[in-house]
Design an enzyme around this catalytic site. Structure first.
Site, PDB file in Angstrom:
ATOM      1  N   GLU A  65       0.911  -1.374   0.033  1.00  0.00           N
ATOM      2  CA  GLU A  65      -0.091  -0.005  -0.036  1.00  0.00           C
ATOM      3  C   GLU A  65       0.816   1.153   0.098  1.00  0.00           C
ATOM      4  O   GLU A  65       1.407   1.531   1.010  1.00  0.00           O
ATOM      5  CB  GLU A  65      -0.768   0.039   1.302  1.00  0.00           C
ATOM      6  CG  GLU A  65      -1.898  -1.335   1.065  1.00  0.00           C
ATOM      7  CD  GLU A  65      -2.872  -1.159   0.406  1.00  0.00           C
ATOM      8  OE1 GLU A  65      -3.270   0.001  -0.170  1.00  0.00           O
ATOM      9  OE2 GLU A  65      -3.662  -2.121   0.182  1.00  0.00           O
ATOM     10  N   CYS A  81      -2.116   9.455   2.624  1.00  0.00           N
ATOM     11  CA  CYS A  81      -1.454   8.937   1.419  1.00  0.00           C
ATOM     12  C   CYS A  81      -2.678   9.363   0.189  1.00  0.00           C
ATOM     13  O   CYS A  81      -1.933   9.360  -0.869  1.00  0.00           O
ATOM     14  CB  CYS A  81      -1.652   7.423   1.590  1.00  0.00           C
ATOM     15  SG  CYS A  81      -3.171   6.538   2.095  1.00  0.00           S
TER      16      CYS A  81
HETATM   17  P1  NAD Z   1       7.460   5.072   7.902  1.00  0.00           P
HETATM   18  O1  NAD Z   1       8.780   5.969   7.680  1.00  0.00           O
HETATM   19  O2  NAD Z   1       6.670   5.054   9.155  1.00  0.00           O
HETATM   20  O3  NAD Z   1       7.765   3.816   7.182  1.00  0.00           O
HETATM   21  C1  NAD Z   1       6.837   3.020   6.968  1.00  0.00           C
HETATM   22  C2  NAD Z   1       7.237   1.361   7.424  1.00  0.00           C
HETATM   23  O4  NAD Z   1       8.391   1.102   6.993  1.00  0.00           O
HETATM   24  C3  NAD Z   1       7.771   1.579   9.017  1.00  0.00           C
HETATM   25  O5  NAD Z   1       7.136   0.747   9.938  1.00  0.00           O
HETATM   26  C4  NAD Z   1       9.284   1.473   8.975  1.00  0.00           C
HETATM   27  O6  NAD Z   1       9.843   1.165  10.357  1.00  0.00           O
HETATM   28  C5  NAD Z   1       9.597   0.768   8.025  1.00  0.00           C
HETATM   29  N1  NAD Z   1      10.805   1.149   7.358  1.00  0.00           N
HETATM   30  C6  NAD Z   1      11.337   2.272   7.138  1.00  0.00           C
HETATM   31  N2  NAD Z   1      12.699   2.127   6.423  1.00  0.00           N
HETATM   32  C7  NAD Z   1      12.654   0.571   6.268  1.00  0.00           C
HETATM   33  C8  NAD Z   1      13.741  -0.214   5.523  1.00  0.00           C
HETATM   34  N3  NAD Z   1      14.789   0.277   5.159  1.00  0.00           N
HETATM   35  N4  NAD Z   1      13.826  -1.456   5.767  1.00  0.00           N
HETATM   36  C9  NAD Z   1      12.512  -1.942   6.298  1.00  0.00           C
HETATM   37  N5  NAD Z   1      11.581  -1.193   6.822  1.00  0.00           N
HETATM   38  C10 NAD Z   1      11.610   0.093   7.068  1.00  0.00           C
HETATM   39  O7  NAD Z   1       6.390   5.821   6.639  1.00  0.00           O
HETATM   40  P2  NAD Z   1       6.572   6.319   5.317  1.00  0.00           P
HETATM   41  O8  NAD Z   1       7.119   5.438   4.230  1.00  0.00           O
HETATM   42  O9  NAD Z   1       7.395   7.821   5.385  1.00  0.00           O
HETATM   43  O10 NAD Z   1       5.005   6.715   4.895  1.00  0.00           O
HETATM   44  C11 NAD Z   1       4.567   7.619   3.971  1.00  0.00           C
HETATM   45  C12 NAD Z   1       4.474   6.941   2.819  1.00  0.00           C
HETATM   46  O11 NAD Z   1       3.257   5.912   2.786  1.00  0.00           O
HETATM   47  C13 NAD Z   1       3.862   7.783   1.803  1.00  0.00           C
HETATM   48  O12 NAD Z   1       4.304   7.643   0.533  1.00  0.00           O
HETATM   49  C14 NAD Z   1       2.296   7.498   1.816  1.00  0.00           C
HETATM   50  O13 NAD Z   1       1.615   7.858   0.736  1.00  0.00           O
HETATM   51  C15 NAD Z   1       2.363   6.000   2.028  1.00  0.00           C
HETATM   52  N6  NAD Z   1       1.169   5.744   2.673  1.00  0.00           N
HETATM   53  C16 NAD Z   1       0.258   4.759   1.907  1.00  0.00           C
HETATM   54  C17 NAD Z   1      -0.895   4.687   2.473  1.00  0.00           C
HETATM   55  C18 NAD Z   1      -1.744   3.536   1.660  1.00  0.00           C
HETATM   56  O14 NAD Z   1      -2.837   3.054   2.289  1.00  0.00           O
HETATM   57  N7  NAD Z   1      -1.657   3.338   0.454  1.00  0.00           N
HETATM   58  C19 NAD Z   1      -1.172   4.616   3.711  1.00  0.00           C
HETATM   59  C20 NAD Z   1      -0.314   5.644   4.289  1.00  0.00           C
HETATM   60  C21 NAD Z   1       0.841   6.204   4.085  1.00  0.00           C
END
Ligand code: NAD
Length: 466
Positions: free
Chosen positions: A220, A254
């Site tokens: 997602e 998102c």
């Molecule tokens: P985040 O930084 O919290 O990362 C998401 C998860 O990935 C966390 O649990 C984190 O610990 C893990 N993570 C981070 N780096 C990692 C790595 N190198 N290896 C393994 N795991 C790792 O959140 P984010 O990515 O900044 O979230 C924002 C993004 O998520 C935006 O692009 C947003 O559009 C998207 N998003 C999508 C939805 C959806 O439903 N499609 C919902 C919310 C957010």
């Protein structure tokens, strides 16, 4: 605002915690519908009994207004889980299907079977909803589940890590806290499905890790979700609905409208209406409003401040680092080659681009990766139909924003760069199941037609019935 220390689970324990879930799944713990129902009821109980604590944690992490936190993180999960409890039996019943004549005598069914042990990795923006809704789907489908909240929303992560063991059967529902190191260790374990929500860079890391065990993944992800405002649009209502969807959670959604492509004939009036909506929602100084959130970390604040250089603020524009506050901001004179127009904004900046026709907007959308969401505002139905039939997006709300996500009868997910797989409602359950096909034959009749020797007579019959 000072940031909380990153919460984490001891990495040395992660393999053992995962093995506990596997053993419990293999022992059949998660299969009975009663067990599933009880875990789902406990999820609701956890949220209801600790609503104030969740509200506080969301405020610490994101300055989330209480009402927003209640609607998007608490009530949303409760609604989804209630519907899962109500439909648990129905959604887990084998589905009878007809059997072709050559298989007779036979009965055919699709039997929903859990996948096994599921990992759910969540981001920080809706840190309760995006962890618990997929986890609930996994439980309703009969799986064991490990949850990994985002370390960025530290207060919510800490609260969940304290409550989950109190409310759930810890042998089959686990939680691990932490960031890159802990998630990397989790990804090294064997899962039967990985459900990841977050950015596409990490999505690729997750998918690469899943290859080792041929684990199916749901991603997602995000991206730039465009808005089209046609000259036929109801401008007042459009502006209010766009303002709501954009500045909810300070734009950290998102499927928030990322940028608006508005017909040049109505551009000035549309911006006026946006200004009216901002003032009506948040007052003259949104910083004083208790209905407006904050940017999650200093790092995210700095990134957004940098993006502002891609345009000229015509509404808002104020940013206060100490408070991680960025005003609801509308940007004009947008430089299409700037970072603002190339990365997902994921904050309260709204670039406005004038278009001479809806076709220009359609061409722009089709020249870019498929968005997670697309919004079109028009009273002219032909314009709406044209946009729907010539563009691709994860989901669409017409004359509104965000709301397609809230209908459990609509599967929610992205396509291409915005993700793969979809959930909500029955889709959340099916995602974590294998619909096992079973064809069962009776033995009273055993026609010799299919067996050798293949005589001419049999060949003729085959030509007729196949
Ligand atoms: P985040 O930084 O919290 O990362 C998401 C998860 O990935 C966390 O649990 C984190 O610990 C893990 N993570 C981070 N780096 C990692 C790595 N190198 N290896 C393994 N795991 C790792 O959140 P984010 O990515 O900044 O979230 C924002 C993004 O998520 C935006 O692009 C947003 O559009 C998207 N998003 C999508 C939805 C959806 O439903 N499609 C919902 C919310 C957010």
């Amino acid at each position: 605002m000072t940031a909380l220390a990153e919460p984490h689970t001891d990495i040395a324990n992660i393999a053992g915690m995962t093995a506990t879930l596997r053993a419990s799944y293999n022992a059949g713990t998660t299969r009975p519908l009663e067990w599933r129902r009880h875990q789902l009821q406990q999820m609701i109980k956890m949220l209801e009994e600790n609503e104030a604590a969740f509200s506080d944690a969301l405020r610490i992490d994101l300055g989330k207004p209480t009402v927003e936190g209640f609607i998007t993180d608490i009530a949303f999960v409760i609604g989804e889980v209630e519907s899962m409890i109500k439909n648990l039996k129905k959604w887990n019943k084998p589905e009878r299907v007809s059997s072709p004549i050559v298989t007779q005598p036979a009965k055919s069914r699709r039997i929903p079977e859990p996948l096994g042990v599921v990992l759910v990795i969540a981001p920080w923006n809706y840190p309760v909803q995006l962890l618990l809704v997929p986890a609930a789907g996994a439980i309703a489908a009969g799986n064991a589940v490990m949850m990994k909240p985002s370390e960025v929303s530290a207060a919510t992560s800490t609260l969940l890590a304290r409550l989950v063991p109190q409310y759930f059967d810890s042998s089959a529902v686990g939680i691990v806290e932490g960031g890159v190191a802990e998630t990397t260790e989790l990804l090294a374990q064997h899962w039967n499905h990985i459900f990841y929500t977050g950015n596409g860079t990490v999505g690729r890391i997750v998918m690469a890790a899943a290859v080792k065990h041929l684990t199916p993944v749901t991603l997602e992800l995000g991206g730039k979700s465009p808005v089209i405002v046609d000259e036929s649009a109801n401008l007042r209502v459009s502006a209010r609905r766009i303002a709501w969807g954009k500045w909810l959670n300070a734009g950290q959604t998102c499927i928030a409208p990322d940028y608006v492509m508005v017909h040049e004939k109505v551009r000035a009036e549309f911006v006026d209406e946006l200004q009216k909506a901002v003032t009506a929602f948040y007052g003259d100084d949104p910083r004083l409003s208790d209905s407006y959130g904050r940017i999650v970390t200093n790092r995210h604040f700095d990134r957004l401040r940098g993006l502002m250089a891609g345009g000229t603020p015509v509404i808002g524009g104020e940013a206060v680092a100490d408070d991680r506050y960025i005003a609801p901001t509308v940007l004009d004179n947008v430089d299409m080659s700037s970072q603002l127009m190339h990365e997902e904004i994921f904050g309260p900046l709204l670039p406005i681009i004038s278009i001479s026709s809806v076709q220009t907007a359609i061409d722009h959308i089709n020249a870019n990766p498929h968005p997670l969401a697309l919004y079109v505002f028009a009273e002219n139905k032909r314009v709406v139909d044209n946009v729907l039939s010539t563009t691709t997006a994860g989901g669409v709300t017409v004359n509104g924003t965000l709301l397609h996500l809230t209908n459990p009868n609509l599967p929610f997910g992205g396509i291409g760069e915005s993700g793969m797989g979809a959930y909500h409602g029955i889709s959340s359950v099916r995602l974590f199941q294998h619909m096992k096909p079973v064809l069962a034959r009776g033995t009273k009749l055993d026609p010799s037609l299919p067996y050798p020797p293949y005589t001419d007579r049999k060949a003729k019959i085959f030509r007729k019935v196949l």
